[in-house]
Design a protein around this motif. Structure first.
Motif, mmCIF file in Angstrom:
data_model
loop_
_atom_site.group_PDB
_atom_site.id
_atom_site.type_symbol
_atom_site.label_atom_id
_atom_site.label_comp_id
_atom_site.label_asym_id
_atom_site.label_seq_id
_atom_site.Cartn_x
_atom_site.Cartn_y
_atom_site.Cartn_z
ATOM 1 N N MET A 87 1.474 4.046 -6.425
ATOM 2 C CA MET A 87 0.297 4.229 -5.822
ATOM 3 C C MET A 87 0.746 4.232 -4.340
ATOM 4 N N SER A 88 0.220 5.282 -3.669
ATOM 5 C CA SER A 88 0.559 5.329 -2.225
ATOM 6 C C SER A 88 -0.367 4.425 -1.518
ATOM 7 N N GLN A 89 0.396 4.309 -0.085
ATOM 8 C CA GLN A 89 -0.191 3.047 0.792
ATOM 9 C C GLN A 89 -0.664 3.933 1.800
ATOM 10 N N ALA A 90 -1.849 3.464 2.548
ATOM 11 C CA ALA A 90 -2.440 3.898 3.800
ATOM 12 C C ALA A 90 -2.559 2.789 4.824
ATOM 13 N N ASN A 91 -2.261 3.099 6.090
ATOM 14 C CA ASN A 91 -2.560 1.980 7.350
ATOM 15 C C ASN A 91 -4.017 2.205 7.730
ATOM 16 N N ILE A 92 -4.677 1.090 7.748
ATOM 17 C CA ILE A 92 -6.044 0.935 8.504
ATOM 18 C C ILE A 92 -5.826 0.076 9.960
#
Length: 88
Positions: free
Chosen positions: A1-6
């Motif tokens: 699962m790829s990660q995203a910054n918020i």
């Protein structure tokens, strides 16, 4: 699962209070927000009640202004404060 910054802004006092609460729960803020996001995505709703105090509604504020104006003009009645027991 790829990660995203918020990234988003939050009042610094609120952030500190949330970090303390998360620590007491054995979580960090990322985990807390991830729990929120998963529950919201699964239920397709905000997972807690969001409401507005009707006292601050535009209609109630107009009513209160009229009532104060009436009292200032010697009209209307002054009532005793009624205590409400929140435990009932």
């Amino acid at each position: 699962m790829s990660q995203a910054n918020i990234n988003f802004r939050m009042d610094s006092d609120l952030k500190r209070e949330m970090e303390e609460t998360c620590k007491e729960l054995g979580l960090n803020m990322t985990t807390a927000f991830t729990i929120f996001a998963k529950k919201m995505s699964r239920e397709k709703r905000i997972p807690f009640e969001v409401s507005v105090d009707p006292f601050y509604s535009e209609n109630n504020q107009k009513h209160l202004i009229k009532a104060f104006e009436a009292l200032d003009n010697g009209e209307g009645q002054v009532h005793e404060i009624i205590e409400v027991d929140e435990d009932d």
